[in-house]
Design a protein around this motif. Structure first.
Motif, short mmCIF file in Angstrom:
data_model
loop_
_atom_site.label_atom_id
_atom_site.label_comp_id
_atom_site.label_asym_id
_atom_site.label_seq_id
_atom_site.Cartn_x
_atom_site.Cartn_y
_atom_site.Cartn_z
N GLY A 165 0.95 -1.49 0.37
CA GLY A 165 -0.41 0.11 -0.10
C GLY A 165 1.10 1.64 0.22
N PRO A 166 0.21 2.63 -0.52
CA PRO A 166 1.27 4.30 -1.30
C PRO A 166 0.78 4.26 1.01
CG PRO A 166 -0.79 3.64 -1.68
CD PRO A 166 -0.71 2.24 -1.22
N GLY A 167 2.12 4.65 1.11
CA GLY A 167 2.27 5.94 2.83
C GLY A 167 2.22 6.72 2.12
N GLN A 168 3.11 7.31 3.06
CA GLN A 168 2.91 9.34 2.44
C GLN A 168 4.15 9.12 1.02
OE1 GLN A 168 5.21 11.45 5.76
NE2 GLN A 168 5.21 9.98 6.32
N MET A 169 2.88 10.44 0.30
CA MET A 169 3.60 10.86 -0.93
C MET A 169 3.32 12.01 -1.30
SD MET A 169 0.53 8.70 -3.21
CE MET A 169 1.53 7.94 -4.85
N LYS A 170 4.06 11.93 -2.12
CA LYS A 170 4.50 13.98 -2.70
C LYS A 170 5.15 13.69 -3.87
CE LYS A 170 9.15 14.65 -0.48
NZ LYS A 170 9.89 15.26 0.22
N TRP A 171 5.28 14.94 -4.75
CA TRP A 171 5.40 15.01 -6.29
C TRP A 171 6.32 15.45 -6.34
CZ3 TRP A 171 2.23 13.73 -9.99
CH2 TRP A 171 0.98 13.51 -10.27
N LEU A 172 7.90 14.94 -6.89
CA LEU A 172 9.16 15.33 -7.00
C LEU A 172 8.82 16.37 -7.99
CD1 LEU A 172 11.16 12.07 -5.88
CD2 LEU A 172 10.35 14.02 -4.29
N ASP A 173 8.40 16.01 -9.11
CA ASP A 173 8.79 16.94 -10.32
C ASP A 173 6.64 16.80 -10.57
OD1 ASP A 173 8.63 14.99 -11.80
OD2 ASP A 173 10.59 14.84 -12.15
N ASN A 174 6.12 17.24 -11.90
CA ASN A 174 4.88 17.43 -12.70
C ASN A 174 5.16 15.65 -12.93
OD1 ASN A 174 4.70 19.86 -11.91
ND2 ASN A 174 5.54 20.47 -14.21
N LYS A 175 6.16 15.03 -13.03
CA LYS A 175 5.49 13.55 -13.64
C LYS A 175 5.98 12.31 -12.36
CE LYS A 175 4.03 14.47 -18.11
NZ LYS A 175 2.03 14.33 -17.68
N THR A 176 6.65 12.75 -11.43
CA THR A 176 7.74 12.59 -10.77
C THR A 176 7.04 12.35 -9.39
OG1 THR A 176 9.52 12.16 -12.06
CG2 THR A 176 9.45 10.71 -9.76
N ILE A 177 6.48 10.82 -8.42
CA ILE A 177 6.42 11.34 -6.75
C ILE A 177 7.13 10.19 -6.78
CG2 ILE A 177 4.25 10.50 -5.49
CD1 ILE A 177 2.29 10.83 -7.81
N GLU A 178 7.38 9.64 -5.10
CA GLU A 178 8.84 9.81 -4.18
C GLU A 178 6.60 9.50 -3.06
OE1 GLU A 178 11.47 9.94 0.22
OE2 GLU A 178 11.15 11.54 -1.94
N ALA A 179 7.27 8.02 -2.97
CA ALA A 179 5.86 7.20 -1.96
C ALA A 179 6.76 6.46 -1.07
CB ALA A 179 5.14 6.92 -2.86
N GLU A 180 6.17 5.84 0.16
CA GLU A 180 6.55 5.24 0.74
C GLU A 180 5.66 3.03 0.49
OE1 GLU A 180 6.83 6.97 5.09
OE2 GLU A 180 4.48 6.44 4.88
N TYR A 181 6.93 2.60 -0.01
CA TYR A 181 5.89 1.18 -0.42
C TYR A 181 6.16 0.41 1.09
CZ TYR A 181 6.19 -2.88 -3.67
OH TYR A 181 5.79 -3.60 -4.52
N VAL A 182 4.43 -0.33 0.95
CA VAL A 182 4.27 -0.26 2.59
C VAL A 182 3.76 -1.73 2.45
CG1 VAL A 182 2.87 -0.25 4.76
CG2 VAL A 182 3.97 1.53 3.66
#
Length: 243
Positions: free
Chosen positions: A208-225
C-alpha cells in the motif's frame, strides 16, 4: 463518539533489503498493464495503470519523509476554524461553509443511526485547488470530503490530496493492509477549470502507498508498505514515474 481511523494507518514491511528485487514482495499483477512473460516484475520496477496513465515504481536509497504522528482533527479543528472563520463555522454538530458565490454548504453529523453514522471534522483549506478539506469518520471506515469553495461540489477522496507542482494532477492515497476497512491504494485526479476530474484509481493486495509527495510534475516519492510475518509495519522509499 466512535473512534475514527487515522489518515495514515500505515502498515508495512518490504521483504527485500534495499536494492533487491521488488517483485519478490510485490507480485501484485492484477494492475500490471502487461504481465511479464516470465511471470515476474523486472528487478526494482513494477508497473501498473490508473485510468489512461501508467506508473513505474523505482526503488530509492533513502526516504525524505519524516515520521508523522496520527492526525487528531478533533483537537485541531478549533484552530483551523478560527483561521478560516470568514468562510467556515461550526454550530453544534454542523459545519457550514460560505461559498464564493454567496451560497452555503452544510455537512451535519449523524450519531443516531449506525447505517448512516458520520462525524465530520474541518481539516483546512487547500488554496491550490480551491477546496475545503473535511475528515469524515464513519461506522467502520473513514475518508475525506472536498468541498469546492466556488460552487460547493462535494468529492469524496481516500486520503489528503497531494497536488502536483503545476497544479494539473492530484493524488489521494490510503493504506489499510490490516483491517481492510478503508481503501488500500490511491486515486488520481486531474485539475482544470477549477474542477477535479477523476482519472481513475488503483487498489493493491500485497502493498500500500504511505506518504506521497510530488518531486516534479511526473514523479512522486512514496512509501511502499507491506506486512511482515509478525504484522510489523516497515515502509520502503520508492519513486513513481507517471507516463
Amino acid at each position: 463518539m466512535k473512534k475514527y481511523l487515522p489518515l495514515f494507518f500505515i502498515a508495512g514491511m518490504i521483504a527485500a533489503c534495499n536494492g533487491q528485487d521488488l517483485s519478490d514482495s510485490a507480485s501484485d499483477t492484477s494492475h500490471i498493464e502487461e504481465a511479464p512473460s516470465i511471470g515476474k516484475v523486472p528487478v526494482n520496477t513494477d508497473t501498473f495503470s490508473v485510468g489512461n496513465r501508467s506508473f513505474t515504481i523505482h526503488t530509492l536509497e533513502h526516504s525524505s519523509f519524516d515520521k508523522l504522528s496520527d492526525p487528531d482533527y478533533d483537537s485541531a479543528e478549533n484552530s483551523l476554524l478560527n483561521k478560516d472563520k470568514a468562510h467556515v463555522k461550526r454550530t453544534g454538530d454542523t459545519l457550514q461553509f460560505t461559498l464564493n458565490n454567496g451560497e452555503t454548504r452544510i455537512l451535519a453529523n449523524n450519531t443516531k443511526d449506525d447505517d448512516k453514522y458520520c462525524i465530520f471534522f474541518y481539516a483546512g483549506y487547500l488554496p491550490d485547488i480551491h477546496q475545503y478539506l473535511v475528515f469524515g469518520s464513519y461506522y467502520e471506515s473513514s475518508d475525506y470530503v472536498l468541498i469546492n469553495a466556488d460552487n460547493g461540489e462535494l468529492t469524496h477522496v481516500w486520503g489528503v490530496p497531494v497536488v502536483s507542482p503545476d497544479h494539473k494532477y492530484v493524488i489521494c492515497a490510503s493504506v489499510d493492509l490490516i483491517a481492510g476497512f478503508n481503501n488500500n491504494g490511491f486515486q488520481l485526479f486531474s485539475y482544470r477549470d477549477n474542477k477535479l476530474i477523476s482519472e481513475g484509481d488503483v487498489q493493491f493486495d500485497k502493498w500500500g502507498p504511505g506518504q506521497m509527495k510530488w518531486l516534479d510534475n511526473k514523479t512522486i516519492e512514496a512509501e511502499y508498505v507491506v506486512l511482515d510475518n509478525d504484522m510489523n509495519e516497515v515502509p520502503k522509499p520508492v519513486k513513481l514515474v507517471m507516463k
